[in-house]
Enzyme design. Structure first.
Site, PDB file in Angstrom:
ATOM      1  N   GLU A  24     -34.121  20.909  94.389  1.00  0.00           N
ATOM      2  CA  GLU A  24     -33.992  22.023  95.491  1.00  0.00           C
ATOM      3  C   GLU A  24     -32.363  22.416  95.293  1.00  0.00           C
ATOM      4  O   GLU A  24     -32.176  23.505  95.608  1.00  0.00           O
ATOM      5  CB  GLU A  24     -34.291  21.220  96.894  1.00  0.00           C
ATOM      6  CG  GLU A  24     -35.862  21.154  96.738  1.00  0.00           C
ATOM      7  CD  GLU A  24     -36.093  19.593  96.633  1.00  0.00           C
ATOM      8  OE1 GLU A  24     -35.644  19.103  95.565  1.00  0.00           O
ATOM      9  OE2 GLU A  24     -36.611  18.829  97.257  1.00  0.00           O
ATOM     10  N   CYS A  49     -36.530  15.780 100.646  1.00  0.00           N
ATOM     11  CA  CYS A  49     -35.902  14.755 101.142  1.00  0.00           C
ATOM     12  C   CYS A  49     -35.004  15.315 102.331  1.00  0.00           C
ATOM     13  O   CYS A  49     -34.851  16.299 102.334  1.00  0.00           O
ATOM     14  CB  CYS A  49     -35.176  13.993 100.198  1.00  0.00           C
ATOM     15  SG  CYS A  49     -33.428  14.653  99.717  1.00  0.00           S
TER      16      CYS A  49
END
Length: 155
Positions: free
Chosen positions: A61, A89
């Site tokens: 990401e 996360c």
């Protein structure tokens, strides 16, 4: 609506291919894609590169956010969508908020390390100034198998 759903699956498939490449390189198999949903342009595709870069922030990401913002010469990705094979996360969820991504589609839920539907639930915090739309569980079984096989091979 059907064609939008098909496109979403195509983008998620791109993320899975990036995750598979990452896994073959010894990285945790997570892949991500950023798309401009208006033009259907794919701005960035990446898999995890934590080990290759010796960088704990080199999550898929983070890499696609960095690449997409660089290509647009803008710190914001308003109106853009992220497809990722695993629930982001807390670090990645915060970056998603700061980048102001419009929507996040993710595959497997991550009860141990997630930051969206699990853990600190970044987008639910009062300190979070931008909350993207979230679609979780997209092709979750495929993501779970990919991760389980990766970790089983290392035990």
């Amino acid at each position: 609506m059907e064609s939008n759903y098909k496109k979403s699956l195509d983008y998620m498939d791109m993320a899975f291919r990036a995750a598979e490449r990452a896994g073959q390189s010894g990285e945790v198999p997570v892949g991500a894609v950023i798309v401009d949903p208006t033009s259907n342009d794919v701005l960035a595709v990446a898999g995890n590169e934590v080990e290759a870069r010796s960088d704990p922030t080199a999550h898929a990401e983070m890499l696609v956010i960095r690449s997409a913002t660089a290509s647009l010469s803008s710190p914001r990705l308003s109106g853009h969508d992220l497809y990722v094979t695993l629930e982001p996360c807390p670090m990645c969820a915060s970056a998603i908020s700061f980048a102001r991504l419009r929507r996040v589609f993710f595959g497997a839920y991550d009860p141990k390390g997630g930051g969206v539907d699990h853990g600190p639930r970044i987008f639910s915090q009062a300190s979070c100034h931008h909350r993207p739309d979230i679609v979780g569980g997209v092709d979750a079984a495929r993501a779970e198998v990919l991760l389980k096989e990766f970790f089983a091979a290392r035990r």
